[in-house]
Design an enzyme around this catalytic site. Structure first.
Site, short mmCIF file in Angstrom:
data_model
loop_
_atom_site.label_atom_id
_atom_site.label_comp_id
_atom_site.label_asym_id
_atom_site.label_seq_id
_atom_site.Cartn_x
_atom_site.Cartn_y
_atom_site.Cartn_z
CE LYS A 1 4.30 4.44 -38.63
NZ LYS A 1 3.42 2.89 -38.64
NE ARG B 1 5.27 -0.79 -34.90
CZ ARG B 1 6.38 -0.63 -35.52
NH1 ARG B 1 7.60 -1.00 -35.33
NH2 ARG B 1 6.08 0.29 -36.66
CB SER C 1 -2.05 5.04 -34.59
OG SER C 1 -1.10 4.00 -34.05
N1 TZP Z 1 4.34 4.83 -34.45
C1 TZP Z 1 4.73 6.25 -34.52
S1 TZP Z 1 6.48 6.57 -34.42
C2 TZP Z 1 6.64 5.00 -34.04
C3 TZP Z 1 5.76 4.12 -34.17
C4 TZP Z 1 5.52 2.71 -34.03
C5 TZP Z 1 8.15 4.76 -33.82
C6 TZP Z 1 8.58 4.86 -32.28
O1 TZP Z 1 9.98 4.27 -32.06
P1 TZP Z 1 10.70 5.18 -31.48
O2 TZP Z 1 12.11 4.55 -31.46
O3 TZP Z 1 10.61 5.27 -30.08
O4 TZP Z 1 11.05 6.72 -31.92
#
Ligand code: TZP
Ligand code: MG
Length: 220
Positions: free
Chosen positions: A146, A46, A117
């Site tokens: 994010k 990603r 998602s």
């Molecule tokens: N989609 C929803 S929350 C997120 C994504 C890509 C980020 C997740 O990252 P982390 O560091 O595990 O909270």
């Protein structure tokens, strides 16, 4: 190859590690190697947000991470970038609600793994009808990783989907650590997806092992 089975997909989702270059404080290759050694079951490339790579640099970086995954039999999924997934012959792609039609993506990638998602019942029904192999649901907890994350929703939606009999494999995401992973599994998730809990850890190997232990304990 036929589409992945529900059972196989469920087991792959157990500990889903997601990473790009800007999620790491040390060499991403080292983080990924430690995560694999610690027991992740699937990996998502990603590469997005601040200072992220593009073009040839992104392609070469992805190729490098894919070869690490392949050598250790960890499926390699690409976030958003269908072209890249096809060019690298990745194992699958993961898309969000703003990444075009799920149906179109399914057509383009054939039987590769397709993750989507989703944030509510309507998105869930559409994703399933349009060919998703698994759903990503979150953010479960507050995340700072994010940039445009929605509000944390806990495990309410996962629990509701299982209550009404939806069986598609589900992975919870967002702010998950070994301290708070259990409810995701206890409420019907097949696994947890993390970025920072592993990518920013002082000891990625240890954090991965700890997470996996929590998840294994939560299934019982
Ligand atoms: N989609 C929803 S929350 C997120 C994504 C890509 C980020 C997740 O990252 P982390 O560091 O595990 O909270
Ligand atoms: Mg996306």
């Amino acid at each position: 190859m036929p589409r992945i089975s529900k059972e196989q997909m469920q087991s792959l989702l157990k500990l889903y590690f997601i990473m790009g270059s800007n999620n790491c404080r040390i060499e991403p290759e080292l983080v990924l190697q430690q995560a694999i050694e610690g027991g992740i079951s699937i990996f998502q490339f990603r590469e997005k947000g601040t200072d992220s790579m593009a073009g040839e640099e992104k392609y070469q970086f992805a190729k490098q991470l894919k070869s690490i995954c392949i050598s250790q039999k960890i499926p390699f999924i690409v976030n958003d970038d269908i072209e890249l997934a096809l060019a690298l012959d990745a194992d699958g792609v993961h898309i969000g609600q703003d990444d075009g039609s799920v149906k179109e993506v399914r057509k383009r990638i054939g039987d590769k793994i397709l993750g989507v998602s989703t944030h509510n019942l309507e998105e869930v029904h559409s994703a399933i009808a349009d060919g998703a192999d698994y759903l990503g649901i979150g953010p479960i907890y507050t995340t700072t990783t994010k940039e445009d994350a929605k509000k944390a929703q806990g495990t309410t939606l996962i629990k509701e989907l299982r209550r009404i009999g939806i069986e598609i494999p589900i992975v919870g995401i967002g702010g998950i650590t070994s301290e708070n992973a259990a409810p995701v599994i206890e409420n019907g998730g097949n696994g947890v997806a993390v970025i920072s809990e592993i990518s920013l850890a002082d000891h990625p190997l240890e954090n991965t092992r700890r997470l996996l232990n929590t998840i294994n304990d939560s299934f019982i």
